[in-house]
Design a protein around this motif. Structure first.
Motif, PDB file in Angstrom:
ATOM      1  N   ARG A 287     -18.915  -4.729 -48.057  1.00  0.00           N
ATOM      2  CA  ARG A 287     -20.053  -4.168 -47.582  1.00  0.00           C
ATOM      3  C   ARG A 287     -21.371  -5.111 -48.260  1.00  0.00           C
ATOM      4  NH1 ARG A 287     -18.444   0.609 -44.744  1.00  0.00           N
ATOM      5  NH2 ARG A 287     -17.121   1.436 -46.228  1.00  0.00           N
ATOM      6  N   ALA A 288     -21.227  -5.185 -49.646  1.00  0.00           N
ATOM      7  CA  ALA A 288     -22.233  -5.830 -50.307  1.00  0.00           C
ATOM      8  C   ALA A 288     -22.460  -7.198 -49.658  1.00  0.00           C
ATOM      9  CB  ALA A 288     -21.984  -5.801 -51.638  1.00  0.00           C
TER      10      ALA A 288
ATOM     11  N   GLU B 157     -16.116  -1.945 -50.891  1.00  0.00           N
ATOM     12  CA  GLU B 157     -17.608  -2.048 -51.116  1.00  0.00           C
ATOM     13  C   GLU B 157     -18.039  -3.293 -51.395  1.00  0.00           C
ATOM     14  OE1 GLU B 157     -17.218   2.227 -53.810  1.00  0.00           O
ATOM     15  OE2 GLU B 157     -18.191   0.188 -54.904  1.00  0.00           O
TER      16      GLU B 157
END
Lengths: 153, 1017
Positions: free
Chosen positions: B142-143, B139
């Protein structure tokens, strides 16, 4: 029927007069006129009524066939007597003739008002007077029919 | 120079951002940042200072407008400030701009760094993820990837203006994309092949090389950016320094200019102050000077003429104090006509035009008194020549010994045309009125001979000739109003009246002529003359003598009647004193003495007719009545007297007086009380009898109301009310004897009879009343009434008595008569002859008595039993009577005839009786032969019938005509004729009762005619 036709029965006449002289004259005059006439005399009104009603002394008085009434009477005046007679059932049938010296109209009227059958003035002269009486006899006692007298009650 | 407003543009967020970045990255340019912001503020301040400075400058310029230089200087100063301000603003702005650029570079660097870190982060996160397998790392990865994309976009945007950087961008992008891809691959491998495969993938050289390449690229970009930054920073610094210098310089300059201006202003104001001080000083001095002047009025006016200053001299001259006049227009001292014509303004205009103007004229003080001045009006101008006002210096000429100037003033002011002429007849002076009257201008007349305007009558009068000196000649004319003809410029003439007065002058005696146009007056005089003519005509035509007299009693006018009345000719009387014709009573009345004026004296006489005695020429006197009326004449009040010859009237009056005397005498002598009453009911006259009757003295009754003596019934009868006039009221009463009750002084009443008669008096109708005391008559009347009543009563009683008597007598009589008759009938012949005789006599007596009584009764009944008279047929009555007598008629064979008999008023019974008696008598007293009786009637007048009963009987001897109508009167023995003798008495009574009378006409042996009168129906 005429009274004179009834033979033998005297005609009763009541004379109401206070003057003796006049009474005599009347008597004399009637004697000449009709001998069958019996004159009864009442000298005043009271006496007259007593006679007619057969009061007291007059209990045996006959019922007159004719009344000759003077106006000027003592005690009870002729007009009163007239009124009494004509007011009395049993007396009013009796022919009542006023025979007076007065010839005033007032007296005449009054008399007839009181139902006098006849009013006569006395003539001053004797001859005239006698003639008048004859006329009375002729008319009232001979020619005129008078009602039959009712039986004596 | 306006304050710069913060504009909302794309730079603003940058600026703001830059501010924050700048403060965050403090190392980069702290000073320049702060300074820049301060520099901006300074720029605003500068602009503000400049503006304020300019305001002050313009204010000062205004205040010191006289000084022209300062504005110019100040304009220059302003321009400089403006320029400097603008310049410094630009510098600061530039500084700001470069500062912005610096910040921009900082940001780009930041961006690049971010990206590099992002790449590293991706790798580390993917590695961590692979190692641990924790989703959190994925995550995070991806951020970062997302952020990285964003940063890239931002970077691209930010480096748009730098081509070099832009070129490197794609490489960067590529590398970054590769990094992402690698991480993706690694993760994919890990997911599919597991951890060890992933590890293998990440260890690849590419990974490492990628990192190095990324570093290189980012470093390159960074370096490039840093280089830019350094450049920009330098630039910025430089500019800031510039700005600082500029600001300082500008500020200094501004201060300098402001100081210069301030000093200038200060200098100017102190100059001005000094000037003002000087001015005030000089003004004070001036004022003191001006005030000190007492004999001259010195005043200052503003350009419109309003009084601004006022000195003592002005105060003295006009009597007005400064506080009363300052602020008011100087024209308050002009004469009203001058004020109307705007003379003061004129003068000011002249003064303005000419600088100064001198006038002489008449002015009016506030209290209305006039004064003559010589005034000099000077226009006061300021340094530039603008009108500041006027100064006026006036000298009072009234007190001046300069007769000419004073005089001139008067002349001008005079209402009449005034012309001053010298001894040669030249006009040396004239006034405006003269100009107007004659239609010339002043200069056209001055120096001209006066004969130009007054052709004749003036110049001649002035000549000093051999006979008299100028003064004498003049003296003759002084005061007289001379009527002459004057000549206008246009040639027209007009009548004038001239009044001359002398004037001493250094050049000799001058003559001032006051010339008045008397055209109007002349016209009026003409009208007056006309009227006088008419009046004269009236006077002549008047029926009475008319005399007009002046105050001294002199006859100034008279008419033809006066000539006739007095027997004088006109010229013999004109001018004479009226006393010649009216010796006393007239002239005296007119005198104006100490007690009253002529007018009052006259007023007393107006309208009253004064009776006097007049005197003819021949010396005879006659009585006159004067009626006066005033008449205004030019020489004073005249009195017109109308004189009427009243001889006739006087005679009449005398007659009347005589008659009055006689009347009075009659009145006094009258046997009855006489009272004369006026319409108001007051006693105006009475006689002696009245005094006696009423018990008053004359004076007590005169003037009293007649109701005092006759309370009711009299006064009312005289009243003129709405229905009738006094005359009519009176007329009703005239001739009637009115019975009323009168009242004596002692209060007792008595009956009176009034007889009224009118008397025309001077004051209206008077009523003469004859008052008769009728007490006696009243008593007599009462007595009479009483008697009549008694008589009636007694008659009635008598009648009654007669009736009663006869009636009551009848009875006994009847007896007597009847019995004697009986006796006669029965015993006649049965007794002796004497008895028979006795009986006869008795009978006879009784019979007679009876008949007497009957007749008496009948007689008495005529009065007592009579009916009301009504319309009856006498013919029918006769018929009745004949019916009653038919026996006797038949027996006697009498023939009774009659004419048509009328209708009469009467009592039928009695009429029958009447006829009966007469006819019976005619039959009874028959003569030989058949009795013939005729009854007729004849109309006598309109209302009476005369009946006649005519027979052919025995007739009656004249001596018995009266007797036979008496009661119980017989002419024959009983043996001859029967009867009581009352028949005719009864006839008489009947006829008399009918209002007639019965008479007999007869002759013994020739029958008789009985006549009687009855009233027609």
């Amino acid at each position: 029927m005429a009274v004179s036709e009834i033979v033998g029965v005297p005609i009763e006449v009541l004379l109401v007069e206070d003057s003796l002289g006049d009474v005599r004259l009347t008597q004399e005059a009637f004697r000449d006129a009709n001998s069958n006439v019996r004159i009864h005399v009442a000298h005043d009104g009271v006496e007259a009524m007593a006679f007619l009603r057969r009061d007291g002394a007059f209990s045996a008085a006959p019922r007159p066939d004719l009344i000759l009434l003077d106006l000027n009477l003592p005690k009870m005046d002729g007009r009163e007597v007239l009124a009494c007679i004509k007011g009395d059932e049993s007396l009013k049938l009796i022919p009542t003739i006023i025979l007076t010296t007065s010839d005033s109209e007032a007296d005449i009227v009054r008399s007839y008002e009181l139902q006098a059958n006849c009013y006569l003035s006395k003539p001053v002269q004797l001859d005239g007077f006698e003639s008048l009486v004859k006329s009375i006899n002729d008319f009232w006692l001979t020619k005129a029919k008078l009602p039959q007298q009712p039986p004596i009650a | 120079m306006r304050m710069r407003t913060l504009r909302a543009d794309t730079r603003t967020p940058h600026l703001a951002d830059a501010d924050t970045v700048a403060t965050k990255s403090a190392n980069l340019s702290p000073v320049s940042g702060r300074f820049l912001s301060q520099g901006r503020f300074a720029g605003f301040l500068l602009a503000g200072v400049g503006a304020v400075g300019r305001c002050i400058a313009s204010a000062l310029a205004f205040a010191t407008s006289l000084n022209a230089r300062t504005p110019l200087v100040f304009v220059a100063a302003a321009l400089i400030v403006l320029f400097v301000g603008g310049f410094s603003y630009r510098v600061v702005d530039e500084a700001g701009k470069s500062d912005a650029l610096v910040r921009h570079s900082h940001r780009v660097l930041q961006n690049i760094e971010h990206l590099r870190l992002a790449a590293v982060s991706i790798e580390s996160n993917s590695r961590a993820y692979i190692i641990t397998g924790e989703p959190a790392y994925d995550e995070a990865r991806r951020a970062v990837i997302a952020g990285m994309q964003r940063d890239l976009a931002t970077l691209r945007e930010r480096t748009i203006d730098n081509a070099a950087q832009q070129r490197r961008l794609p490489a960067l992008e590529r590398l970054l994309a590769e990094r992402v891809q690698l991480s993706d691959t690694a993760i994919a491998v890990w997911r599919s092949a597991g951890f060890s495969a992933a590890v293998n993938a990440t260890r690849a050289e590419r990974n490492f090389a990628l990192g190095a390449e990324l570093d290189t690229v980012s470093r390159t970009m960074r370096n490039e950016e840093l280089r830019l930054l350094a450049l920009r920073a330098d630039d910025s610094k430089r500019r800031v320094e510039q700005a600082r210098m500029t600001v300082i310089f500008a500020a200094l300059l501004a201060a300098l200019i402001a100081a210069a201006a301030g000093w200038r202003v200060y200098r100017d104001s102190s100059q001005r102050r000094a000037a003002e001080r000087d001015l005030r000083l000089s003004e004070d001095q001036y004022q003191a000077l001006v005030q000190g002047v007492e004999d001259h009025a010195i005043l200052m006016l503003d350009p419109t003429g309003v009084i601004v200053s006022w000195n003592t001299g002005a105060e003295r001259m006009t009597g007005s104090r400064a506080e009363d006049v300052v602020g008011k227009n100087v024209s308050i001292f002009s004469l009203p006509e001058d004020r109307r014509s705007g003379a003061a303004a004129n003068i000011l205009r002249l003064a303005t035009a000419n600088g100064s103007h001198q006038v002489q004229g008449v002015r009016m003080r506030r209290n209305g008194t006039l004064f003559h001045v010589s005034s000099t009006f000077s226009a006061v101008r300021d340094a530039k020549g603008g009108l500041r006002g006027f100064s006026v210096i006036s000298r009072d000429l009234s007190a001046s010994a300069e007769a000419g100037a004073k005089y001139r003033g008067l002349l001008e002011a005079a209402p009449d045309a005034m012309v001053v002429v010298n001894q040669s007849g030249q006009i040396i002076l004239l006034n405006v009125q003269a100009e107007k009257q004659f239609g010339y201008r002043r200069d056209e007349l001055v120096g001209q001979p006066v004969t130009n305007i007054i052709p004749e009558g003036f110049a001649e009068r002035l000549i000093a000739d051999g006979v008299r000196s100028a003064a004498d000649a003049l003296a003759q004319q002084i005061g007289t109003g001379i009527e002459l003809i004057a000549l206008r410029k246009d040639g027209s003439e007009f009548p004038i009246e001239m009044m001359l007065s002398p004037l001493e002058s250094p050049d000799g005696v001058l003559v001032t002529a006051a010339i008045r146009n008397i055209s109007v007056r002349k016209a009026a005089e003409k009208v007056l003359a006309q009227m006088e003519g008419r009046y004269r005509g009236l006077l002549e035509a008047a029926p009475d003598a008319m005399v007009v007299v002046d105050q001294f009693g002199e006859i100034v006018l008279l008419n033809v009647q006066a000539e006739k009345q007095f027997g004088y000719r006109r010229d013999e009387l004109l001018g004479q004193n009226v006393k010649n014709i009216i010796p006393q009573g007239f002239a005296e009345r007119l005198v104006a003495d100490g007690l009253r004026s002529a007018a009052e004296a006259l007023a007393q006489q107006i309208g009253t007719g004064i009776e006097l005695t007049a005197l003819r020429k021949d010396g005879s006197k006659f009585p006159i009545e004067l009626m006066l009326s005033p008449l205004d004449g030019p020489e004073g009040v005249l009195v017109t007297a109308a004189i009427r010859n009243i001889s006739i009237r006087k005679n009449a009056e005398r007659h009347i007086a005589q008659m009055e005397g006689r009347y009075r005498g009659l009145l006094e002598a009258a046997p009855d009380a006489m009272v004369v009453v006026n319409q108001a009911g007051e006693i105006v006259l009475l006689n002696l009898q009245a005094e006696k009757q009423f018990g008053y003295s004359r004076n007590e009754l005169l003037g009293q109301k007649v109701t005092n003596i006759i309370p009711d019934g009299f006064a009312e009868r005289l009243v003129a009310d709405g229905l009738r006039s006094a005359e009519e009221a009176l007329a009703q009463q005239i001739g009637m004897g009115i019975e009323l009750i009168a009242l004596r002084k002692d209060g007792s009443e008595f009956p009176i009879e009034l007889m009224l008669s009118p008397l025309g008096g001077a004051e209206g109708i008077l009523v003469t009343t004859a008052i008769r005391d009728i007490t006696a008559r009243k008593m007599a009347e009462a007595q009479l009434l009483q008697n009549v009543e008694e008589l009636n009563r007694s008659n009635e009683e008598l009648g009654q008595f007669a009736y009663i008597a006869s009636h009551d007598l009848q009875e006994p009589l009847r007896m007597v008569a009847s019995y004697t008759r009986l006796l006669s009938r029965r015993y006649k012949g049965r007794l002796d002859a004497q008895a028979d005789e006795f009986i006869d006599f008795a009978e006879d007596g009784a019979n007679r008595m009876q008949r007497l009584i009957q007749d008496l009764l009948a007689y008495s009944r005529i009065g007592t039993r009579g009916e009301e008279r009504r319309e009856i047929s006498s013919e029918l009555a006769l018929g009745h009577a004949l019916m009653n007598l038919r026996g006797a008629i038949e027996e006697s064979g009498a023939i009774v005839t009659h004419d048509p008999l009328p209708l009469i008023l009467g009592d039928e019974t009695q009429l029958i009786q009447l006829f009966q008696n007469l006819v019976a008598n005619a039959i009874k007293y028959q003569g030989p032969g058949v009795p013939k009786i005729h009854v007729s009637a004849v109309l006598d007048g309109a209302k009476k019938w005369v009946f006649s009963v005519n027979d052919n009987g025995l007739g009656i001897d004249a001596q018995y005509f009266e007797k036979i109508f008496g009661m119980f009167q017989r002419l024959h023995r009983r043996e001859e004729f029967d009867g009581t003798g009352i028949g005719l008495a009864i006839c008489k009574k009947i006829v008399e009762r009918h209002g007639g009378a019965i008479t007999v006409e007869s002759q013994a042996g020739h029958g008789s005619t009985f006549r009687f009168v009855l009233t027609a129906a």
